[in-house]
Design an enzyme around this catalytic site. Structure first.
Site, PDB file in Angstrom:
ATOM      1  N   SER A  13       0.826  -1.211   0.000  1.00 45.39           N
ATOM      2  CA  SER A  13       0.000   0.000   0.000  1.00 45.39           C
ATOM      3  C   SER A  13       0.858   1.259   0.000  1.00 45.39           C
ATOM      4  O   SER A  13       1.830   1.370   0.757  1.00 45.39           O
ATOM      5  CB  SER A  13      -0.893   0.018   1.251  1.00 45.39           C
ATOM      6  OG  SER A  13      -1.524   1.285   1.344  1.00 45.39           O
ATOM      7  N   LEU A  14       0.488   2.212  -0.829  1.00 43.41           N
ATOM      8  CA  LEU A  14       1.207   3.495  -0.863  1.00 43.41           C
ATOM      9  C   LEU A  14       0.514   4.543   0.007  1.00 43.41           C
ATOM     10  O   LEU A  14       0.958   5.687   0.081  1.00 43.41           O
ATOM     11  CB  LEU A  14       1.336   3.982  -2.307  1.00 43.41           C
ATOM     12  CG  LEU A  14       2.224   3.107  -3.195  1.00 43.41           C
ATOM     13  CD1 LEU A  14       2.244   3.611  -4.625  1.00 43.41           C
ATOM     14  CD2 LEU A  14       3.652   3.058  -2.650  1.00 43.41           C
ATOM     15  N   LYS A  64     -13.870  -3.771   2.717  1.00 46.60           N
ATOM     16  CA  LYS A  64     -14.719  -2.573   2.561  1.00 46.60           C
ATOM     17  C   LYS A  64     -16.188  -2.816   2.873  1.00 46.60           C
ATOM     18  O   LYS A  64     -16.911  -1.886   3.224  1.00 46.60           O
ATOM     19  CB  LYS A  64     -14.592  -2.023   1.138  1.00 46.60           C
ATOM     20  CG  LYS A  64     -13.261  -1.365   0.845  1.00 46.60           C
ATOM     21  CD  LYS A  64     -13.276  -0.744  -0.537  1.00 46.60           C
ATOM     22  CE  LYS A  64     -11.960  -0.084  -0.842  1.00 46.60           C
ATOM     23  NZ  LYS A  64     -11.969   0.658  -2.103  1.00 46.60           N
ATOM     24  N   ILE A 209      -9.527   3.106 -13.592  1.00 46.55           N
ATOM     25  CA  ILE A 209      -9.397   3.529 -12.192  1.00 46.55           C
ATOM     26  C   ILE A 209      -8.136   2.965 -11.537  1.00 46.55           C
ATOM     27  O   ILE A 209      -7.842   3.245 -10.390  1.00 46.55           O
ATOM     28  CB  ILE A 209     -10.653   3.167 -11.364  1.00 46.55           C
ATOM     29  CG1 ILE A 209     -10.869   1.664 -11.306  1.00 46.55           C
ATOM     30  CG2 ILE A 209     -11.867   3.874 -11.935  1.00 46.55           C
ATOM     31  CD1 ILE A 209     -11.938   1.254 -10.282  1.00 46.55           C
TER      32      ILE A 209
END
Ligand code: ATR
Length: 265
Positions: A13-14, A64, A209
């Site tokens: 993850s950035l 999520k 995206i």
């Protein structure tokens, strides 16, 4: 203040790099880390977050939707999408938001000049597509069109959109000014493209995206045809910026956030 992103896997993850660069730029003593939480541990989420003393956190794949039963409230966008990517903890209350749609659309509004009049095709009808469609509707006059492989996916869509199959999208492609791919097709290093671009108009902006890879196969193909392209980097930066705004009420340093991510790509 302490923040984190929860997901599994989360090593690449950035988000920590992006948020920590923003904190530093604003002179805030806040910190942001990545927390790896496998599905089997998710029932411990309340304890994990309170042990860490977090003021808020982001939620990514695959949690999520799983986070929703643990929340005290969720905002309208999260309700529409059925997924949450941002949680703010206020006086012990967990409040869920979804900033992915606003993230994408904020970037697109800055990139595409006459968005209000644009005829837009969104490919895919999952959570990301729904969030973008729900947000885009506020800024675009022509009715949005969404195309999906499985038409029954639209059964729980309550937005006023045109719905079509991928085959119909291919044949009517010339009608659209912007085409947005929200499916995972073309992320790997292969030539697979979700629909043929044979009928694409030469002016049409083709977007994805995804930003890793920086150019998915649909973007490579569109670029080879001479079309303008737009990837998911801004979506990632603006969804993070919006999370920060929700947590702090402050405006983030967007440019620093974007540069921090670009340096790692
Ligand atoms: P997200 O939250 O990222 O939107 P999702 O809810 O799993 O992810 O949705 C994935 C989308 O990609 C769906 O529209 C899915 O189409 P189906 O509803 O037909 O499954 C689409 N998708 C995934 N793999 C696909 C494939 N091989 N061909 C076409 N569409 C695909």
């Amino acid at each position: 203040m302490k923040y984190a992103v929860i997901g599994h896997p989360i090593d690449h993850s950035l988000s920590p790099v992006m948020h920590n660069a923003n904190f530093e730029s604003l002179g805030a003593s806040s910190s942001y880390e990545a927390l790896n939480i496998p599905e089997q541990q998710f029932h411990l989420i309340k304890d994990i977050i309170s042990d860490k003393g977090l003021a808020g956190f982001n939620v990514t794949i695959p949690h999520k939707e799983r986070i929703i039963p643990y929340l005290d409230e969720i905002d309208d966008q999260s309700k529409t999408v059925g997924a949450v990517n941002t949680v703010n903890i206020e006086n012990g209350k967990w409040i869920g938001y979804n900033t992915d749609g606003i993230g994408y659309v904020t970037g697109l509004r800055q990139t595409y000049e006459n968005l209000e009049e644009a005829k837009i095709l969104i490919i895919g009808a999952g959570g990301a597509s729904k969030g973008i469609a729900n947000e885009l509707q506020q800024f675009v006059k022509p009715k949005l069109t969404v195309a999906n492989r499985t038409l029954s996916r639209f059964d729980n869509w309550h937005l006023d959109i045109n719905k079509m199959s991928l085959a119909e999208a291919e044949t009517s492609l010339a009608n659209f000014d912007i085409v947005i791919n929200t499916t995972p097709i073309g992320m790997k290093d292969n030539r697979e493209v979700v629909i043929s671009l044979d009928n694409l108009s030469s002016h049409t902006l083709v977007s994805d995206i995804v930003y890793i890879p920086f150019k998915t196969s649909i973007l490579k193909l569109a670029e080879a045809k001479g079309n303008p392209i737009y990837n998911g980097l801004d979506m990632f930066v603006f969804q993070g910026a919006e999370s920060f705004r929700i947590w702090s009420g402050q405006m983030p340093d967007i440019n620093t956030m974007k540069q921090a991510v670009l340096k790692r790509l």
